[in-house]
Design a protein around this motif. Sequence first.
Motif, mmCIF file in Angstrom:
data_model
loop_
_atom_site.group_PDB
_atom_site.id
_atom_site.type_symbol
_atom_site.label_atom_id
_atom_site.label_comp_id
_atom_site.label_asym_id
_atom_site.label_seq_id
_atom_site.Cartn_x
_atom_site.Cartn_y
_atom_site.Cartn_z
ATOM 1 N N SER A 1 56.979 43.648 26.003
ATOM 2 C CA SER A 1 57.114 45.105 25.921
ATOM 3 C C SER A 1 56.332 45.794 27.044
ATOM 4 O O SER A 1 56.725 46.845 27.533
ATOM 5 C CB SER A 1 56.665 45.618 24.555
ATOM 6 O OG SER A 1 55.325 45.255 24.309
ATOM 7 N N ALA A 2 55.235 45.198 27.481
ATOM 8 C CA ALA A 2 54.458 45.780 28.588
ATOM 9 C C ALA A 2 55.265 45.751 29.886
ATOM 10 O O ALA A 2 55.283 46.725 30.639
ATOM 11 C CB ALA A 2 53.148 45.019 28.770
ATOM 12 N N LYS A 3 55.978 44.641 30.132
ATOM 13 C CA LYS A 3 56.814 44.548 31.332
ATOM 14 C C LYS A 3 57.968 45.537 31.258
ATOM 15 O O LYS A 3 58.332 46.153 32.257
ATOM 16 C CB LYS A 3 57.356 43.130 31.498
ATOM 17 C CG LYS A 3 56.363 42.140 32.031
ATOM 18 C CD LYS A 3 57.015 40.796 32.261
ATOM 19 C CE LYS A 3 56.013 39.796 32.795
ATOM 20 N NZ LYS A 3 56.629 38.474 32.986
ATOM 21 N N ARG B 1 60.406 50.517 33.245
ATOM 22 C CA ARG B 1 60.980 51.828 32.919
ATOM 23 C C ARG B 1 60.228 52.934 33.647
ATOM 24 O O ARG B 1 60.832 53.870 34.177
ATOM 25 C CB ARG B 1 60.951 52.061 31.401
ATOM 26 C CG ARG B 1 61.997 51.233 30.669
ATOM 27 C CD ARG B 1 61.837 51.334 29.202
ATOM 28 N NE ARG B 1 62.577 52.493 28.704
ATOM 29 C CZ ARG B 1 62.675 52.796 27.431
ATOM 30 N NH1 ARG B 1 62.076 52.058 26.514
ATOM 31 N NH2 ARG B 1 63.370 53.837 27.048
ATOM 32 N N ALA B 2 58.909 52.835 33.681
ATOM 33 C CA ALA B 2 58.111 53.842 34.393
ATOM 34 C C ALA B 2 58.390 53.787 35.886
ATOM 35 O O ALA B 2 58.509 54.829 36.538
ATOM 36 C CB ALA B 2 56.626 53.612 34.115
ATOM 37 N N ALA C 1 66.134 48.162 31.070
ATOM 38 C CA ALA C 1 64.869 47.694 31.649
ATOM 39 C C ALA C 1 64.898 46.185 31.877
ATOM 40 O O ALA C 1 64.456 45.706 32.925
ATOM 41 C CB ALA C 1 63.709 48.078 30.739
ATOM 42 N N ALA C 2 65.449 45.437 30.927
ATOM 43 C CA ALA C 2 65.526 43.980 31.076
ATOM 44 C C ALA C 2 66.428 43.606 32.245
ATOM 45 O O ALA C 2 66.130 42.674 32.998
ATOM 46 C CB ALA C 2 66.023 43.344 29.791
ATOM 47 N N MET C 3 67.533 44.340 32.415
ATOM 48 C CA MET C 3 68.435 44.063 33.526
ATOM 49 C C MET C 3 67.736 44.332 34.865
ATOM 50 O O MET C 3 67.808 43.528 35.782
ATOM 51 C CB MET C 3 69.698 44.904 33.405
ATOM 52 C CG MET C 3 70.745 44.571 34.451
ATOM 53 S SD MET C 3 72.217 45.558 34.269
ATOM 54 C CE MET C 3 71.839 46.904 35.389
#
Length: 191
Positions: free
Chosen positions: A65-67, A72-73, A180-182
């Motif tokens: 979740s941190a990554k 995202r930021a 975000a994962a992509m």
Amino acid sequence: MAENSLFAILLRSPWWISFVISIAIVAACSTLLPKDIWPFAALGAAPIFIIGCMAAWRQFKAPSSAKVEAIRAEAAGMSWKQFAAALEAAWASEGQSVQHITDRAADLRLEKSGTVTLVSARRWKAATHGVEPLKELNDAVVRLKAQYGVYVVLQGTVSETARAFAKEHGLLLLEGDALAAMLLQSKSGKA
């Protein structure tokens, strides 16, 4: 697989839940059934155990979740040109051929194995996402003879009407952790 089937729910749940259910089924079979048939009945827990293994593998491979928050930021601070380049790199890493298009409703045209997908990503930072851009994307999908449409959302909320329209017309909302994962996967692929 149906969205709310037992297997689909278990795939989205923490991996250990499937293992606990499997152990409970085996324990119930060994306790309640005669000794000569309980091992065969306990084999009914095998599909749930396999789903638990699949969920464990997916969760092991998923970014922390941190990554996800960091990417995202980072994406929120990008200019449109940088964000479009990041999307292009992400889809190219999946084997898609990516073209920028000059259409009011779509920004990118993806093609892989003859399947064409239009992507609308220009409103990625909008505070609210209503049904109008989705209608425009759907019209572009029909007009340009594409098979799929993808609407990218990094920030803001998508209205319930827009979600219903997207579902009804087969448009994919690429948002949140999936986006975000992509982006993270394409970024780690470049490194």
